[in-house]
Design an enzyme around this catalytic site. Structure first.
Site, PDB file in Angstrom:
ATOM      1  N   ARG A 102     -12.158 -68.235  41.046  1.00 19.89           N
ATOM      2  CA  ARG A 102     -12.215 -67.592  42.369  1.00 19.89           C
ATOM      3  C   ARG A 102     -12.026 -68.594  43.510  1.00 19.89           C
ATOM      4  O   ARG A 102     -11.587 -68.241  44.599  1.00 19.89           O
ATOM      5  CB  ARG A 102     -13.580 -66.912  42.569  1.00 19.89           C
ATOM      6  CG  ARG A 102     -13.840 -65.725  41.662  1.00 19.89           C
ATOM      7  CD  ARG A 102     -15.074 -64.977  42.169  1.00 19.89           C
ATOM      8  NE  ARG A 102     -15.621 -64.051  41.180  1.00 19.89           N
ATOM      9  CZ  ARG A 102     -15.184 -62.810  40.974  1.00 19.89           C
ATOM     10  NH1 ARG A 102     -14.168 -62.352  41.676  1.00 19.89           N
ATOM     11  NH2 ARG A 102     -15.749 -62.029  40.080  1.00 19.89           N
ATOM     12  N   ASP A 159      -4.714 -52.096  41.225  1.00 21.84           N
ATOM     13  CA  ASP A 159      -4.037 -52.155  39.930  1.00 21.84           C
ATOM     14  C   ASP A 159      -3.784 -50.707  39.477  1.00 21.84           C
ATOM     15  O   ASP A 159      -2.828 -50.085  39.930  1.00 21.84           O
ATOM     16  CB  ASP A 159      -4.945 -52.953  38.991  1.00 21.84           C
ATOM     17  CG  ASP A 159      -4.349 -53.245  37.635  1.00 21.84           C
ATOM     18  OD1 ASP A 159      -3.152 -53.541  37.569  1.00 21.84           O
ATOM     19  OD2 ASP A 159      -5.083 -53.189  36.637  1.00 21.84           O
ATOM     20  N   PHE A 165      -1.270 -61.014  35.233  1.00 17.04           N
ATOM     21  CA  PHE A 165      -2.679 -61.211  35.557  1.00 17.04           C
ATOM     22  C   PHE A 165      -2.820 -62.440  36.442  1.00 17.04           C
ATOM     23  O   PHE A 165      -2.453 -63.540  36.053  1.00 17.04           O
ATOM     24  CB  PHE A 165      -3.547 -61.344  34.301  1.00 17.04           C
ATOM     25  CG  PHE A 165      -4.996 -61.142  34.619  1.00 17.04           C
ATOM     26  CD1 PHE A 165      -5.541 -59.859  34.633  1.00 17.04           C
ATOM     27  CD2 PHE A 165      -5.801 -62.208  34.968  1.00 17.04           C
ATOM     28  CE1 PHE A 165      -6.872 -59.656  34.979  1.00 17.04           C
ATOM     29  CE2 PHE A 165      -7.139 -62.015  35.326  1.00 17.04           C
ATOM     30  CZ  PHE A 165      -7.670 -60.738  35.317  1.00 17.04           C
ATOM     31  N   GLU A 183      -9.839 -54.997  50.115  1.00 10.92           N
ATOM     32  CA  GLU A 183      -9.801 -55.103  48.652  1.00 10.92           C
ATOM     33  C   GLU A 183      -8.928 -56.285  48.237  1.00 10.92           C
ATOM     34  O   GLU A 183      -8.001 -56.669  48.952  1.00 10.92           O
ATOM     35  CB  GLU A 183      -9.266 -53.780  48.077  1.00 10.92           C
ATOM     36  CG  GLU A 183      -9.085 -53.718  46.577  1.00 10.92           C
ATOM     37  CD  GLU A 183     -10.346 -53.891  45.751  1.00 10.92           C
ATOM     38  OE1 GLU A 183     -11.118 -54.817  46.046  1.00 10.92           O
ATOM     39  OE2 GLU A 183     -10.535 -53.133  44.783  1.00 10.92           O
ATOM     40  N   ASP A 184      -9.213 -56.837  47.073  1.00  5.67           N
ATOM     41  CA  ASP A 184      -8.415 -57.973  46.609  1.00  5.67           C
ATOM     42  C   ASP A 184      -7.109 -57.514  45.967  1.00  5.67           C
ATOM     43  O   ASP A 184      -6.041 -58.041  46.253  1.00  5.67           O
ATOM     44  CB  ASP A 184      -9.208 -58.871  45.647  1.00  5.67           C
ATOM     45  CG  ASP A 184      -9.825 -58.124  44.473  1.00  5.67           C
ATOM     46  OD1 ASP A 184      -9.725 -56.874  44.405  1.00  5.67           O
ATOM     47  OD2 ASP A 184     -10.427 -58.786  43.601  1.00  5.67           O
TER      48      ASP A 184
END
Ligand code: IMP
Ligand code: MG
Length: 180
Positions: free
Chosen positions: A166, A104, A153, A100-101
């Site tokens: 990206r 959150d 963010f 997973e990136d």
């Protein structure tokens, strides 16, 4: 490059990312000796991380892709899962490693792991590039975390804002000017 104005600052540069991925890959290698885990790359955000991670690992893997998102009640820990691309292989009795990136609220990983557990893998673990522990709502932790970050963010190295950034080679903090 004009978009550099959109980046508040670089949070984690290319060298730091590569070094940390090397450390995490060594831990994963040690834990999966003699096994061939099924790596599930969660699109789109994990593509860049996953590509670097599997090449830093020595343990052989098979590679699958999923595209998922969570939606629904953000005040509860039971977000619903929307699966727009599922894996092709049967994971029963297999060792599964989700890549997973960023974690959150945790809704996405909680819902995804709950769903994959119903398919009875032998083991199911999560490796994440980034974790924002202060934002957690759903009860879920990664087994391997490259970097814990503050509640900012971030974009780059696979992560996007409105599908942009990206392709940046580093993790950067997005300027508030872009979205406020
Ligand atoms: P969660 O279900 O709230 O844990 O959301 C995880 C997903 O939200 C990630 O897979 C990302 O797609 C997205 N996300 C959360 N924080 C960020 C961020 O700082 N930058 C980019 N995407 C983010
Ligand atoms: Mg994502």
């Amino acid at each position: 490059m004009e978009r550099s104005n959109d980046i508040e600052r670089v949070l984690i540069d290319e060298g730091e990312i590569a070094e940390r991925i090397g450390e995490i890959a060594a831990q994963i290698d040690a834990d999966y000796q003699g096994k061939i885990p099924i790596v599930i790359c969660i699109l789109k955000g994990s593509l860049v991380f996953c590509a670097d991670l599997i090449r830093a690992m020595e343990v052989p893997v098979t590679l699958e892709f999923m595209k998922v998102s969570s939606y629904g009640a953000s005040t509860t820990s039971s977000g619903k899962l929307s699966v727009s691309l599922d894996i092709m292989s049967n994971i029963e009795n297999k060792d599964v490693l989700i890549v997973e990136d960023i974690i959150d609220s945790g809704h996405t990983m909680k819902a995804l792991t709950d769903m994959l557990k119903t398919r009875n893998p032998a083991t199911l673990r999560i490796v994440t590039l980034l974790d924002k522990p202060s934002r957690r709502v759903a009860p879920i932790e990664a087994d391997y975390t490259c970097f814990e970050i503050e509640d900012e963010f971030v974009i780059g190295y696979g992560l996007d804002y409105a599908e942009k950034y990206r392709d940046l080679p580093y993790v950067g903090i997005l300027s508030r000017k872009v979205y406020e």
